[in-house]
Design a protein around this motif. Structure first.
Motif, PDB file in Angstrom:
ATOM      1  N   TYR A 122       0.841  -1.199   0.000  1.00 21.55           N
ATOM      2  CA  TYR A 122       0.000   0.000   0.000  1.00 21.55           C
ATOM      3  C   TYR A 122       0.876   1.248   0.000  1.00 21.55           C
ATOM      4  CZ  TYR A 122      -3.153  -3.446   2.242  1.00 21.55           C
ATOM      5  OH  TYR A 122      -3.892  -4.565   2.564  1.00 21.55           O
ATOM      6  N   TYR A 170       0.293   5.274   1.038  1.00 22.49           N
ATOM      7  CA  TYR A 170      -0.594   6.244   1.657  1.00 22.49           C
ATOM      8  C   TYR A 170       0.034   7.632   1.562  1.00 22.49           C
ATOM      9  CZ  TYR A 170      -3.070   2.404   4.039  1.00 22.49           C
ATOM     10  OH  TYR A 170      -3.793   1.274   4.341  1.00 22.49           O
ATOM     11  N   GLN A 184      -0.003  11.151   3.721  1.00 29.25           N
ATOM     12  CA  GLN A 184      -0.400  11.726   5.004  1.00 29.25           C
ATOM     13  C   GLN A 184      -0.047  13.213   5.015  1.00 29.25           C
ATOM     14  OE1 GLN A 184       1.371   9.994   8.518  1.00 29.25           O
ATOM     15  NE2 GLN A 184      -0.125  10.930   9.878  1.00 29.25           N
ATOM     16  N   PRO A 193      -3.562   9.182   7.373  1.00 28.05           N
ATOM     17  CA  PRO A 193      -3.127   8.665   6.067  1.00 28.05           C
ATOM     18  C   PRO A 193      -4.317   8.368   5.163  1.00 28.05           C
ATOM     19  CG  PRO A 193      -1.976   7.557   7.864  1.00 28.05           C
ATOM     20  CD  PRO A 193      -3.072   8.368   8.485  1.00 28.05           C
ATOM     21  N   LEU A 249      -5.239   6.298   1.582  1.00 29.79           N
ATOM     22  CA  LEU A 249      -4.733   5.305   0.634  1.00 29.79           C
ATOM     23  C   LEU A 249      -4.681   5.882  -0.774  1.00 29.79           C
ATOM     24  CD1 LEU A 249      -3.911   2.313   0.130  1.00 29.79           C
ATOM     25  CD2 LEU A 249      -6.317   1.913  -0.453  1.00 29.79           C
ATOM     26  N   LEU A 299       3.662   7.186   3.004  1.00 26.45           N
ATOM     27  CA  LEU A 299       3.877   5.964   3.765  1.00 26.45           C
ATOM     28  C   LEU A 299       3.662   4.744   2.882  1.00 26.45           C
ATOM     29  CD1 LEU A 299       1.767   6.871   6.938  1.00 26.45           C
ATOM     30  CD2 LEU A 299       4.256   6.879   6.764  1.00 26.45           C
ATOM     31  N   MET A 308       4.459   4.140  12.117  1.00 26.83           N
ATOM     32  CA  MET A 308       3.188   3.801  12.697  1.00 26.83           C
ATOM     33  C   MET A 308       3.151   2.334  13.106  1.00 26.83           C
ATOM     34  SD  MET A 308      -0.593   4.812  11.326  1.00 26.83           S
ATOM     35  CE  MET A 308       0.163   6.052  10.407  1.00 26.83           C
ATOM     36  N   PHE A 323      -4.140   7.224  15.888  1.00 28.67           N
ATOM     37  CA  PHE A 323      -5.126   7.211  14.818  1.00 28.67           C
ATOM     38  C   PHE A 323      -6.101   6.061  15.016  1.00 28.67           C
ATOM     39  CE2 PHE A 323      -3.481  10.414  12.037  1.00 28.67           C
ATOM     40  CZ  PHE A 323      -2.114  10.415  12.249  1.00 28.67           C
ATOM     41  N   LYS A 382      -8.735  -2.600   3.174  1.00 27.63           N
ATOM     42  CA  LYS A 382      -8.443  -1.180   2.985  1.00 27.63           C
ATOM     43  C   LYS A 382      -8.722  -0.411   4.267  1.00 27.63           C
ATOM     44  CE  LYS A 382     -10.142   2.731   0.238  1.00 27.63           C
ATOM     45  NZ  LYS A 382     -11.015   3.108  -0.891  1.00 27.63           N
ATOM     46  N   LEU A 383      -7.737   0.383   4.728  1.00 26.72           N
ATOM     47  CA  LEU A 383      -7.865   1.158   5.956  1.00 26.72           C
ATOM     48  C   LEU A 383      -8.359   2.570   5.668  1.00 26.72           C
ATOM     49  CD1 LEU A 383      -4.607   0.213   7.893  1.00 26.72           C
ATOM     50  CD2 LEU A 383      -6.932  -0.038   8.761  1.00 26.72           C
ATOM     51  N   PHE A 403      -8.597   6.072   7.860  1.00 23.27           N
ATOM     52  CA  PHE A 403      -8.108   6.648   9.104  1.00 23.27           C
ATOM     53  C   PHE A 403      -8.880   7.901   9.502  1.00 23.27           C
ATOM     54  CE2 PHE A 403      -4.154   4.403  10.031  1.00 23.27           C
ATOM     55  CZ  PHE A 403      -3.845   3.811   8.820  1.00 23.27           C
ATOM     56  N   GLY A 404      -8.916   8.156  10.820  1.00 21.63           N
ATOM     57  CA  GLY A 404      -9.355   9.449  11.313  1.00 21.63           C
ATOM     58  C   GLY A 404      -8.205  10.438  11.236  1.00 21.63           C
TER      59      GLY A 404
END
Lengths: 116, 116
Positions: free
Chosen positions: A33, A35, A37, A43, A45, A91, B45, B91, B103-104, B106-107
Motif C-alpha cells: 500500500y 498512503y 499523510q 493517512p 490510501l 507511507l 506507525m 489514529f 483497505k484502511l 483513518f481518522g
C-alpha cells in the motif's frame, strides 16, 4: 525480521519538478500500500497492489501520480509534475495476502516530501 | 463510504494516570475491523489494538483497552498507567472486510502528550 524500508526519508523539490519514492516490503508480503499523510490529517490510501497487480487506485491522482511494483516485490511511487499541495509524508505498508493475519498492515518510516 | 471521526485534536495526561481517546465511525457494513494505531514523533506507525465487529467482548492489550459500542458506532481507547513513551499521534482506523481487500480508512488523529 526486517521491516518495511523506504527511501529517501526526506526530499525537498521545487514545484513542477518530478520525484520518486521507493519501498521494499517485508519479505513474503504480497500486498503493498501507498498512503499520503498530509500534515494534520490521517493517512489516505493512494494505491494498493496485490503482487504486481493494482487492486485499488481510486484515490490516486493519475494525471500526476504513478506507481509500479515490478516483480511483485519493490515498489516506486512517482509524482510528475509536483504541486505545492503534494507536500506530505508518503507511507508504504505491506501485509500478508493469505491467512488469518492478512488484515495486519506493517508501515515503513515514510518519506517526507516538501514542495517549494 | 466509511468515515472515521476523532473529535479531540490534542490531549495531555500526567504520567501514571489514565486517559481515554474518542473515536466514532460511520458505516453500513456489518463485517469490519477497528484499529488504533500509534505514530510516535518521527517514527513509524505501529498497531496498538484491534477489534473485530462481530465480537462483543472489548479487546485489551496490556495497558491498552477499548470500549466498543457497535450500535453507537463508537470505539474509544483507554490507556492506563500512562508512560512517557506513550506520547504520540494516535489514529483510529476502520477496515471493511470485503473480498479480502483490506483497505484502511483513518481518522485525523489525536496528539497525546504524557507529562512527567
Amino acid at each position: 525480521e526486517a521491516g518495511v524500508a523506504q527511501s529517501p526519508r526526506y526530499k525537498i523539490i521545487e514545484k513542477r519538478q518530478s520525484v520518486a519514492f521507493w519501498c521494499n516490503p517485508i519479505s513474503g508480503h504480497a500486498t503493498l500500500y501507498w498512503y499520503q499523510q498530509i500534515l494534520g490529517q490521517g493517512p489516505k490510501l493512494l494505491i494498493q497492489f496485490q503482487n504486481n497487480g493494482v487492486v485499488d487506485d481510486s484515490q490516486l491522482p493519475k494525471d500526476r501520480f504513478s506507481a509500479e511494483r515490478l516483480k511483485g516485490v519493490d515498489s516506486t511511487l512517482k509524482i510528475q509534475p509536483a504541486k505545492l499541495e503534494d507536500s506530505a509524508v508518503y507511507l508504504c505498508a505491506s501485509s500478508l495476502r493469505q491467512g488469518a493475519f492478512s488484515w495486519e498492515q506493517f508501515f515503513g518510516p515514510g518519506t517526507r516530501l516538501t514542495v517549494l | 463510504a466509511q468515515t472515521v471521526t476523532q473529535s479531540q485534536p490534542e490531549m495531555s495526561v500526567q504520567e501514571a494516570e489514565t486517559v481515554t481517546l474518542s473515536c466514532t465511525y460511520d458505516t453500513s457494513e456489518s463485517n469490519y475491523y477497528l484499529f488504533w494505531y500509534k505514530q510516535p514523533p518521527s517514527r513509524q506507525m505501529i498497531l496498538v489494538i484491534r477489534q473485530e465487529a462481530y465480537k462483543q467482548q472489548n479487546a485489551t492489550e496490556n495497558r491498552f483497552s477499548v470500549n466498543f459500542q457497535k450500535a453507537a458506532k463508537s470505539f474509544s481507547l483507554k490507556i492506563s498507567d500512562s508512560q512517557l513513551g506513550d506520547t504520540a499521534m494516535y489514529f483510529c482506523a476502520f477496515m471493511k472486510h470485503q473480498d479480502s481487500n483490506y483497505k484502511l480508512t483513518f481518522g485525523k488523529g489525536t496528539l497525546l502528550t504524557v507529562n512527567p
